[in-house]
Design a protein around this motif. Structure first.
Motif, PDB file in Angstrom:
ATOM      1  N   TYR A   1     -20.558 -34.175  30.769  1.00  0.00           N
ATOM      2  CA  TYR A   1     -19.359 -33.675  30.088  1.00  0.00           C
ATOM      3  C   TYR A   1     -18.488 -34.817  29.550  1.00  0.00           C
ATOM      4  O   TYR A   1     -18.118 -34.829  28.377  1.00  0.00           O
ATOM      5  N   HIS A   2     -18.171 -35.755  30.394  1.00  0.00           N
ATOM      6  CA  HIS A   2     -17.215 -36.801  29.996  1.00  0.00           C
ATOM      7  C   HIS A   2     -17.864 -37.974  29.272  1.00  0.00           C
ATOM      8  O   HIS A   2     -17.281 -38.533  28.349  1.00  0.00           O
TER       9      HIS A   2
ATOM     10  N   TYR B   1     -20.444 -26.992  27.270  1.00  0.00           N
ATOM     11  CA  TYR B   1     -20.833 -26.201  28.456  1.00  0.00           C
ATOM     12  C   TYR B   1     -22.232 -25.585  28.301  1.00  0.00           C
ATOM     13  O   TYR B   1     -23.033 -25.671  29.237  1.00  0.00           O
TER      14      TYR B   1
ATOM     15  N   LYS C   1     -18.216 -24.962  35.093  1.00  0.00           N
ATOM     16  CA  LYS C   1     -16.768 -25.202  34.964  1.00  0.00           C
ATOM     17  C   LYS C   1     -16.133 -25.442  36.330  1.00  0.00           C
ATOM     18  O   LYS C   1     -15.274 -26.307  36.489  1.00  0.00           O
TER      19      LYS C   1
ATOM     20  N   PHE D   1     -14.250 -28.863  37.540  1.00  0.00           N
ATOM     21  CA  PHE D   1     -12.862 -28.789  37.989  1.00  0.00           C
ATOM     22  C   PHE D   1     -12.719 -29.401  39.386  1.00  0.00           C
ATOM     23  O   PHE D   1     -11.845 -30.232  39.637  1.00  0.00           O
TER      24      PHE D   1
ATOM     25  N   ARG E   1     -13.188 -33.267  39.549  1.00  0.00           N
ATOM     26  CA  ARG E   1     -12.013 -34.026  39.086  1.00  0.00           C
ATOM     27  C   ARG E   1     -10.872 -33.926  40.094  1.00  0.00           C
ATOM     28  O   ARG E   1     -10.168 -34.905  40.353  1.00  0.00           O
TER      29      ARG E   1
ATOM     30  N   ARG F   1      -8.359 -34.966  27.428  1.00  0.00           N
ATOM     31  CA  ARG F   1      -8.241 -33.576  26.964  1.00  0.00           C
ATOM     32  C   ARG F   1      -7.034 -32.934  27.642  1.00  0.00           C
ATOM     33  O   ARG F   1      -7.102 -32.513  28.792  1.00  0.00           O
TER      34      ARG F   1
ATOM     35  N   ASN G   1      -5.492 -30.125  27.280  1.00  0.00           N
ATOM     36  CA  ASN G   1      -5.558 -28.737  27.759  1.00  0.00           C
ATOM     37  C   ASN G   1      -6.239 -28.642  29.126  1.00  0.00           C
ATOM     38  O   ASN G   1      -5.886 -27.797  29.948  1.00  0.00           O
ATOM     39  N   GLU G   2      -7.194 -29.528  29.364  1.00  0.00           N
ATOM     40  CA  GLU G   2      -7.884 -29.484  30.656  1.00  0.00           C
ATOM     41  C   GLU G   2      -7.001 -30.042  31.775  1.00  0.00           C
ATOM     42  O   GLU G   2      -7.077 -29.601  32.913  1.00  0.00           O
TER      43      GLU G   2
ATOM     44  N   GLN H   1      -4.801 -27.306  32.640  1.00  0.00           N
ATOM     45  CA  GLN H   1      -5.553 -26.316  33.435  1.00  0.00           C
ATOM     46  C   GLN H   1      -5.513 -26.723  34.919  1.00  0.00           C
ATOM     47  O   GLN H   1      -5.324 -25.894  35.800  1.00  0.00           O
ATOM     48  N   HIS H   2      -5.666 -28.012  35.176  1.00  0.00           N
ATOM     49  CA  HIS H   2      -5.571 -28.497  36.562  1.00  0.00           C
ATOM     50  C   HIS H   2      -4.169 -28.222  37.114  1.00  0.00           C
ATOM     51  O   HIS H   2      -4.013 -27.827  38.265  1.00  0.00           O
TER      52      HIS H   2
END
Lengths: 185, 127
Positions: A139-140, A146, A161, A165, A168, B3, B5-6, B9-10
């Motif tokens: 992803y990064h 996705y 996802k 999440f 991170r 990003r 928006n992400e 989201q966190h």
């Protein structure tokens, strides 16, 4: 990479052109380099695993049907082969619940002051379970979407996802005490 | 590329309020986009090509071994059937070296044909 260019390149490889395969490796070497760097723990094994991946790519290239991007297909081979290599060396831990894992941070903290922050964060990433590391990388680093990651890892979108999440968030939890102490952001 | 928006989201999912968390996430996002400290060797491409060529040599050697084994088995079987069915006298027909030459020639042609169609078309080394 343009899909048409890839198609022409693959056709040339299948005709037996050595230079075309050299070009294919050149194009996707960085992708494989990133994946083995993140998934294979032992420095000494990485080069060999990366070679194995391209040998497999060559051997299976006739079966590639261009339904996906060539990069996604190569990443799938790289992911599966890396997992197999880890299982073979008994380093694969099938631990999916990141919150249950105990992170021993002393080894990382000891080297923290001597190295730059990218190395520091890479050491924490290396402690994450393989699936989390893979998703973070695709992803990064590879900027895959996705659906592409879902295809590589054969996981539903929600799981991809969720893993991203949680990976991170875990990195934040691990880094935050050090960052607040040491870094003037 | 951080990003935004992400990161938000966190914030929303973790219930974060302190702006320092945003800075931490920005830092993490930036670092995650940097390449790991590992490089494949300078001669990586050459090594892959060498490995493929080596594998193909082994594959071809195995193919020839199998084919010559098969040809040998066929000839032996043929001779054995002739001897069993008609006795040693029947072999007199094959004393003519030309006949043996034809049999072996046909076998070699078959092997060459299979080699060309099954192996050479899919190898890097035939250019």
């Amino acid at each position: 990479m343009d899909k048409m260019e890839d198609k022409i390149l693959v056709e040339r490889v299948l005709k037996g052109e050595r230079d075309a395969f050299r070009e294919l490796i050149r194009r996707y070497q960085r992708l494989v380099e990133h994946m083995v760097a993140r998934l294979i723990d032992d420095d000494r094994d990485r080069e060999e695993v990366a070679q194995d991946i391209f040998v497999k790519v060559y051997q299976k290239l006739a079966d590639f049907n261009f339904e996906s991007k060539l990069s996604t297909w190569i990443a799938t081979i790289a992911y599966r082969h890396s997992i197999n290599a880890l299982k073979k060396s008994q380093r694969f831990k099938n631990e999916d619940d990141i919150d249950k894992i105990k992170f021993e941070g002393s080894a990382v903290e000891n080297t923290y002051e001597k190295e730059d922050y990218a190395k520091f964060i890479n050491k924490w990433i290396a402690l994450l379970p393989v699936r989390y590391r893979t998703i973070l990388t695709l992803y990064h680093l590879e900027e895959m979407s996705y659906p592409e990651i879902m295809e590589v890892m054969e996981m539903p979108e929600g799981t991809v996802k969720n893993y991203l999440f949680r990976a991170r968030r875990k990195l934040k939890e691990l880094l935050e005490p050090q960052l607040n102490k040491e870094i003037v952001l | 590329m951080v990003r935004e928006n992400e990161i938000y989201q966190h914030f929303s999912q973790e219930g974060l309020k302190d702006p320092r968390h945003k800075e931490t996430y920005e830092f993490i996002f930036r670092e995650l986009e940097k390449s790991p400290d590992f490089r494949l060797s300078e001669d990586f491409i050459g090594n892959v090509i060498s490995r493929l060529e080596k594998l193909e040599r082994v594959k071809r050697r195995n193919f020839y071994t199998l084919m010559f084994g098969g040809v040998f088995a066929l000839i032996t079987g043929f001779v054995a059937i002739m001897v069993y069915s008609f006795g040693f006298e029947s072999m007199a027909r094959f004393q003519n070296i030309t006949m043996w030459g034809v049999i072996i020639g046909v076998m070699v042609a078959i092997i060459q044909f299979l080699d060309q169609s099954l192996i050479k078309k899919r190898t890097l080394a035939h250019i």
